[in-house]
Each structure stands twice: as C-alpha cells, then as structure tokens.
Design an enzyme around this catalytic site. Sequence first.
Site, PDB file in Angstrom:
ATOM      1  N   HIS A 123       0.861  -1.191   0.000  1.00 60.65           N
ATOM      2  CA  HIS A 123       0.000   0.000   0.000  1.00 60.65           C
ATOM      3  C   HIS A 123       0.894   1.236   0.000  1.00 60.65           C
ATOM      4  O   HIS A 123       2.020   1.203   0.481  1.00 60.65           O
ATOM      5  CB  HIS A 123      -0.872  -0.040   1.266  1.00 60.65           C
ATOM      6  CG  HIS A 123      -1.948   0.983   1.331  1.00 60.65           C
ATOM      7  ND1 HIS A 123      -1.703   2.294   1.687  1.00 60.65           N
ATOM      8  CD2 HIS A 123      -3.291   0.897   1.118  1.00 60.65           C
ATOM      9  CE1 HIS A 123      -2.848   2.961   1.695  1.00 60.65           C
ATOM     10  NE2 HIS A 123      -3.823   2.142   1.345  1.00 60.65           N
ATOM     11  N   ASP A 200       3.128  -4.103   8.034  1.00 64.45           N
ATOM     12  CA  ASP A 200       1.852  -3.406   7.861  1.00 64.45           C
ATOM     13  C   ASP A 200       0.750  -4.431   8.067  1.00 64.45           C
ATOM     14  O   ASP A 200       0.496  -5.280   7.214  1.00 64.45           O
ATOM     15  CB  ASP A 200       1.790  -2.802   6.451  1.00 64.45           C
ATOM     16  CG  ASP A 200       0.412  -2.246   6.096  1.00 64.45           C
ATOM     17  OD1 ASP A 200      -0.511  -2.304   6.933  1.00 64.45           O
ATOM     18  OD2 ASP A 200       0.252  -1.763   4.950  1.00 64.45           O
ATOM     19  N   GLN A 203      -4.542  -5.054   7.024  1.00 61.36           N
ATOM     20  CA  GLN A 203      -5.509  -5.976   6.435  1.00 61.36           C
ATOM     21  C   GLN A 203      -5.526  -7.336   7.123  1.00 61.36           C
ATOM     22  O   GLN A 203      -6.277  -8.219   6.725  1.00 61.36           O
ATOM     23  CB  GLN A 203      -5.196  -6.160   4.944  1.00 61.36           C
ATOM     24  CG  GLN A 203      -5.354  -4.910   4.111  1.00 61.36           C
ATOM     25  CD  GLN A 203      -6.795  -4.430   4.030  1.00 61.36           C
ATOM     26  OE1 GLN A 203      -7.736  -5.208   4.183  1.00 61.36           O
ATOM     27  NE2 GLN A 203      -6.976  -3.144   3.790  1.00 61.36           N
ATOM     28  N   LYS A 226     -10.628  -0.854  10.585  1.00 56.71           N
ATOM     29  CA  LYS A 226     -10.725  -2.044   9.742  1.00 56.71           C
ATOM     30  C   LYS A 226     -11.086  -3.289  10.551  1.00 56.71           C
ATOM     31  O   LYS A 226     -11.227  -4.378   9.991  1.00 56.71           O
ATOM     32  CB  LYS A 226      -9.412  -2.269   8.986  1.00 56.71           C
ATOM     33  CG  LYS A 226      -9.101  -1.181   7.960  1.00 56.71           C
ATOM     34  CD  LYS A 226      -7.842  -1.480   7.194  1.00 56.71           C
ATOM     35  CE  LYS A 226      -7.403  -0.322   6.313  1.00 56.71           C
ATOM     36  NZ  LYS A 226      -8.294  -0.065   5.185  1.00 56.71           N
ATOM     37  N   CYS A 364      -4.721   2.451  -3.728  1.00 57.81           N
ATOM     38  CA  CYS A 364      -3.478   2.960  -3.126  1.00 57.81           C
ATOM     39  C   CYS A 364      -2.341   1.952  -3.296  1.00 57.81           C
ATOM     40  O   CYS A 364      -1.565   1.710  -2.372  1.00 57.81           O
ATOM     41  CB  CYS A 364      -3.673   3.300  -1.648  1.00 57.81           C
ATOM     42  SG  CYS A 364      -4.772   4.697  -1.366  1.00 57.81           S
TER      43      CYS A 364
END
Length: 406
Positions: A123, A200, A203, A226, A364
């Site tokens: 991302h 990261d 997700q 999220k 993104c």
Amino acid sequence: MEQYDVEALRREYPILERKVWEKPMIYLDNAATSQTPRCVVEAVDHMYFTQKANVHRGVHCMSQEATASMEAARECARRFVGADSTDEIIFTRGTTEALNLVASSYCRLLQPGDEIVLTVMEHHSNIVPWQMAAERLGLVIKAAPIHSDGSLDLEAFKALFSPRTRLASVCHVSNVLGTVNPIREIADFVHSHGAVMCVDGAQAVSHLKVDVKALGADFYAFSSHKMYGPAGVGILYGRRELLQAMPPYQGGGEMIGHVSFSGTTWAELPYKFEAGTPDFVDASAFAKAVNYMEGIGVDRIAAHEEELLRYATEQMLTIDGLTIYGTAPGKSAVISFLLRGAHHYDTGVLLDRMGIEVRTGHHCAQPLMEVLGIEGTVRASFALYNTRQEVDAFIAALRRIAAMLC
C-alpha cells in the site's frame, strides 16, 4: 461449538438495514473500512456522556476515569497482539501514521547509503513514508517482485539484501491480492542479516490471529476502523529496545519529561511518541471492538469469511470474461477482478446502482497495478456479517453487468 449465527450478528449493525438507490444495501468494501457494531458506538457515547476529560493530566475524578479507560485499552491492545509490555503499544491515528512514525523516527538512526527492502504489493502507506525518509537521509529503497499468482517471490526478496540492508517493511496481507505473506519466514531471514522487520498489519488483524513475537515482528502497525472499531485510532507495536533508541516523532505536551529553554527531556515509553491530547474516547472504544471480535472468535470469523471467499470465487470463475487478480493459496477474503472490456469504474457504478458497495481504482497500490499491467480493479471484500445470500446477489449483478458491457 456454538453455531455461527450471522443473522444475529447482523442485527448489531443498524447500517446494514439501510437502502441505496431504493435497494437493500450489500456492503462489500470491508477492506477499506468495516462497519461498527452497536456496542462500540455505545462505548463512544458512554465516554462522551460520562467521562470526557483530558487524560494523564488531571487529579480530578473524571480525568482519572478517562485515563484508566485509555490505559485499559492499551492493555487490551497489548494482549491482542501478544506484546510483552504496554510500553510497546503506541496509540496513533491509524496504520498510516504508525508507519510514518517508524519511517520518520527509526530511519534517523540510519546512515546515508543504508537500504530498506519493500515489496511491489505494498500500500502507498508502506511506500511513501520510506521514500520520504530516503530522500531526506540518503537511504536506498529496493522492492521485491511477486509471482503470477500474487505471492511474494521470496528468493528475489532475499537476493535484494546486502550488508547495507537495515530494514524490511512488508504487508501481512495485501489489500489488493489478498495474499497472506509468510511473515515469520521473512522475519527470520531479515534478522539473520541483522536488519529490522516492520509489518503493515492493516488488512490482517480482522482476519487472522496476530502474535507479534511469534511472527518475529519488530514493528507491527494496524488500524481500529478495519476491525469493527472507531475511525481515527491505530496501534504501533514496537520492540521496547528499538523504541527506546528512537528519537520522538512529534513534539509538544504529554511526550516530555521536563521542558526549559536550555533543553528538554522526553517522557518514558510509550508516552514519548504520543504528543498532544490523544483520541482517548475512540481509543477506549477500540478496546470494545477487540473484545467484540474475541467474543465471537477470530478463528470463527476467519472460517466464515474463507467460506464466503471460496463460494464467491467459484461462482465468479463461471462468468465469461472475468479475471481475478490474486490467487495465492491461503489468501484472505479479498477478490480483485476485472470484466473484459469493462472499465473498473463503470462496473463499480453499476454495482452501486444495484445496491452493492465495492471499491474501484488502484486501491493505493499503483506500483502493483503497473506490475499487473492494469489501471485498477474492482474489489469485493468480506467481513463477519456478510452472507451467502449477499454473494448470490453480487454474482447475479455481475452476470447482468457482463451481459451489458462485455
């Protein structure tokens, strides 16, 4: 084991009862942001109505109560990701700010010519902060390629390492491809070269059980919105020794030990990295979201989403002219696709007119789109409250659109 009752869960989300374009709404944009259950919204209300007072700075009752709520949320986050101490849990505004914090602060410990390894599936939030640090400090950015199924080319990733490699930053789960990266294997290799592992996790946290120590992560960043929580709150986990060595990210109140015009000292961890008044209301509600997910069971949520992913994928592959991007084994509940001859924007608009909310564009992840040779995709992503009946409606809508545009 108690049956997974998706209809009972849906009743906790009043927004799922609304209509768009006079049709029942089907929300399949969960990778962008998930919806929020009633219990989390009520936790926000409770804080505003009974405990709104600035934290850490007051001796009065409400300040002490608000502080206790926020620090209980920090402990909740520590438990959720398996950190050793709340000193390693820093509140941010989201994954993006958490990654910016690491890039801005940790990179100040590096030297010109030092290298950072990324992947092409990242991302923008896991690309641009490193680029900014590299430009400012003379660092070198390298990016590993992927295989045709969307999995990371691990051999190519390893080949990028040199004696000057200091850090690797990799998504746990790709927001476009759904690929679940083998973080432990990657971290072991990174550490064998004396480098630091940043992950990261935006997700991943709503779909997978996360244990930062088991993963070998030195830094792990994720967002509340999220994972069924409020927007504007994120978490950076950082290994204590690294955080202690890093200079502050921002300056102001809260993050100081003592201020004078002859010099300033910093507060202890984690407050050294939390300048200014924090979003203590939403931070407290974040804990309610964590407890909500754990009450259902992260494994049970994942199993439900995996079944929806399997069913939707099988049905989509029967539609002539439809291409799915990201087919790695064990992928997360995200499907990015294109219909032959149809622009992703047009497909998204038509789905919306049928009451189905998806995401279109480059998500993104423009470097990834360049690798795939496309401008963007349509992306459907599932959550704990989506149903098989919603998948059926989605597939029926795709068939209508394919007949119109392909």
